[in-house]
Scaffold this active site. Sequence first.
Site, PDB file in Angstrom:
ATOM      1  N   TRP B 272       0.835  -1.203   0.000  1.00  0.00           N
ATOM      2  CA  TRP B 272       0.000   0.000   0.000  1.00  0.00           C
ATOM      3  C   TRP B 272       0.872   1.255   0.000  1.00  0.00           C
ATOM      4  O   TRP B 272       0.529   2.265  -0.620  1.00  0.00           O
ATOM      5  CB  TRP B 272      -0.911   0.002   1.242  1.00  0.00           C
ATOM      6  CG  TRP B 272      -1.748   1.247   1.367  1.00  0.00           C
ATOM      7  CD1 TRP B 272      -2.986   1.457   0.843  1.00  0.00           C
ATOM      8  CD2 TRP B 272      -1.390   2.458   2.049  1.00  0.00           C
ATOM      9  NE1 TRP B 272      -3.423   2.721   1.163  1.00  0.00           N
ATOM     10  CE2 TRP B 272      -2.465   3.352   1.896  1.00  0.00           C
ATOM     11  CE3 TRP B 272      -0.275   2.870   2.780  1.00  0.00           C
ATOM     12  CZ2 TRP B 272      -2.460   4.629   2.438  1.00  0.00           C
ATOM     13  CZ3 TRP B 272      -0.260   4.151   3.317  1.00  0.00           C
ATOM     14  CH2 TRP B 272      -1.343   5.013   3.153  1.00  0.00           C
ATOM     15  N   HIS B 273       2.024   1.178   0.698  1.00  0.00           N
ATOM     16  CA  HIS B 273       2.870   2.365   0.819  1.00  0.00           C
ATOM     17  C   HIS B 273       3.520   2.772  -0.491  1.00  0.00           C
ATOM     18  O   HIS B 273       3.903   3.934  -0.647  1.00  0.00           O
ATOM     19  CB  HIS B 273       3.943   2.150   1.896  1.00  0.00           C
ATOM     20  CG  HIS B 273       3.425   2.363   3.278  1.00  0.00           C
ATOM     21  ND1 HIS B 273       2.745   1.388   3.957  1.00  0.00           N
ATOM     22  CD2 HIS B 273       3.462   3.438   4.092  1.00  0.00           C
ATOM     23  CE1 HIS B 273       2.386   1.866   5.143  1.00  0.00           C
ATOM     24  NE2 HIS B 273       2.804   3.105   5.250  1.00  0.00           N
ATOM     25  N   GLY B 274       3.679   1.860  -1.411  1.00  0.00           N
ATOM     26  CA  GLY B 274       4.277   2.276  -2.674  1.00  0.00           C
ATOM     27  C   GLY B 274       4.519   1.114  -3.605  1.00  0.00           C
ATOM     28  O   GLY B 274       4.645  -0.038  -3.178  1.00  0.00           O
ATOM     29  N   PHE B 416       1.960   8.407  -1.632  1.00  0.00           N
ATOM     30  CA  PHE B 416       1.335   7.092  -1.443  1.00  0.00           C
ATOM     31  C   PHE B 416      -0.138   7.098  -1.844  1.00  0.00           C
ATOM     32  O   PHE B 416      -0.729   8.119  -2.044  1.00  0.00           O
ATOM     33  CB  PHE B 416       1.478   6.631   0.006  1.00  0.00           C
ATOM     34  CG  PHE B 416       2.909   6.521   0.440  1.00  0.00           C
ATOM     35  CD1 PHE B 416       3.886   6.094  -0.452  1.00  0.00           C
ATOM     36  CD2 PHE B 416       3.296   6.867   1.715  1.00  0.00           C
ATOM     37  CE1 PHE B 416       5.205   6.011  -0.066  1.00  0.00           C
ATOM     38  CE2 PHE B 416       4.614   6.780   2.112  1.00  0.00           C
ATOM     39  CZ  PHE B 416       5.565   6.355   1.225  1.00  0.00           C
TER      40      PHE B 416
END
Lengths: 302, 416
Positions: B272-274, B416
């Site tokens: 999810w963060h990247g 993000f």
Amino acid sequence: MIKFVIVFLLADIVLGSVAKQLFFSQKTGKYARTTHVVHDTKADIVVFGSSHAHRHYIPKVIDEELQSTCYNAGAEGQQLLYHTALLKMLVKRSTPKLIVLNIDENFLYTSKVAYDRLSDLHPYYDDYREELKPTLGLRSKLIDFKLFFKSYQANSTIMHVIRYYLSPQEDDHGYRPLFGKLNKNKIPKSKPEEVKEYQEFIDDNFVNALKDFIATSKSKQIKLVFVTSPTFYEVDNVTNKSFTMIREISKEEKVPLLNFFNHELFMNKPSLFHDYSHLNNDGALLFTKQVTNEIKKMKLLK
Amino acid sequence: MSTLVDYFVGHQLHKSAGQPGRKKWLWLSICFNLGLLGFFKYYNFFVASMQNALTSIGFEVENTWTLNIILPVGISFYTFQTLSYAIDIYKGKLKPTNNFIAFAAFVSFFPQLVAGPIERASNLLPQFLSKRNFSYQNFSYGIKLMIWGFFLKLVVADRAAIYVNAVYGNIENHEGLSFVAATILFAFQIYGDFAGYSLIAIGTAKLFSFDLMANFNRPYFAASISEFWSRWHISLSTWFRDYLYIPLGGNRVKKPRWLFNLFITFLISGLWHGANWTFVVWGALNGIYLICEALFLKKKRKGILNVFVTFVLINFSWIFFRAESIGDAFYMIKTIVTNPGRLYVGSGDDIAASLYAALAIGILVLIEVKKEYFDTLFTISNNRFELVRMLGYAMILFLILYFGVFGKGQFIYFQF
């Protein structure tokens, strides 16, 4: 809320004034040299430019050779926007006879750091609003609001104050020599890649700054000369749009350009260079004499 | 589009309560929202990864599938926010709203749209539907939160970033000690950046008498990794807990499945963060930490030593989070172990920047130590003397103006 705003503004005035007082109390270091140019110098000849100016022009030699007084206002890492603003502050108080602008060939290429480093001029804004606003306004449209706060004017200067108080950075009329020479056994055949602080696009603001620099000098009847410093490696500036434009402007504006790029006295002479881009003290001595000889020939001080 | 789809799906879910086949409406919401997120954020990443995988086994493939698309601002945040709305209605925890404007405002509420906190409809949506009045107390509190948020961002994070970027952006020219220093500074940079943004968002919302959830609670005082995740990015951690970990069975399943649930939750959280394998490894590493804690640490951990160990483990994982690639991260770890070398201090302005960063972090740590361990002692923000309170905040504003970095820096979590 109003009470808090008043308390904050009072704190800003008191603490910010203390910070500015500390700033202007510096005796050595880059800020002290800038302050000297703005507040004190009455030199006949003032040298402007980046680290190449700062490290290549020896005022004492210029004094002796041209029988005039000289101050080296070169500032490491600074570019045309800064120099133009500095010149405007200088001529508000003093009118030199000659200004030498040491030209870096990439001066007109756009550079973020050139804008960022304009913050070095913030502490002078209160006294030189008219001179500085056109330049600082390029960086931020809210410059009047931001610099309303005295503590912001002195932003990030305290470490310099402490550093140069504990360890003074001596200079000789603005010049700081570099010592040591290139080791001729370790010199690569071709120039090593450098970290570029610019992108190869002409920045209109930098072009305007150069034109403004010329116009400011002319308006005060100050003689102006552009000089390029020697480099260790041969440079090919035929395809350099920035340098080509600088040459065109100097021609149009009839500003003499002393071009020391690829000069045989310096090129590939390790004993004269501290690094591939900067002369050492021996190189600076020889270079300054070459420049003064050319100035004599042009009779710019007559 | 997300707003329209979830507004519609919300009503369909409510109308079809108790009827067979209503799950399809939930799946429509999940597929649509995650499809958009996947397309914009992960499509190019997976194409490039597939191409690299094929190349590594000897198949040269020309990449003609990657798209030149721009990631919509805040898509990771509002996607989760609208998803939670549909899921909560499906579970019967929430009724859909008939006020489309209020729902659209909930999805795109400007203070927290781009980087959270990720709000739940049950908390934020009713606030749009009820009348709010200007409150001086709320306004004042909001301003205080914003001032502290700006200090965290402009003084702590952006000062630390100068050293961090100098080292992480040029790792081949640095040695182990510099990597350690840069990673510790990065721990404070990302905390200052993200907690700072969250406070600014919460404070801005407060000006209009909106209450957003707290997102950070002095995370570096956590004595275990599980405690760290109850203090760091709380709105995301609780989202994953409620909408992924618990639906997977949480810890009310057999132990191997429980450990799998922990791991997969953090693996997905990393992604999810990247769209980079560095984030996947970072998430997996945190999952492994939690599995180890679940297997080997039975008692609740306390004390300074555990706080220190947790801080070190979290810092180790930050190397993967910040490094440009997995290769860079392993190179840095190897260098830390085999070649501590010298600490990079730079010269002139670099030294000054590092000293400012150290000073800012010192102030932050002092204030957080006081809040964590000695909260009942002297207080500035709630001091009974108004002048003390005002002088305290005036001083923070002075520090921001005097030491802050005023460039055009972005918040890390905007990406993000």
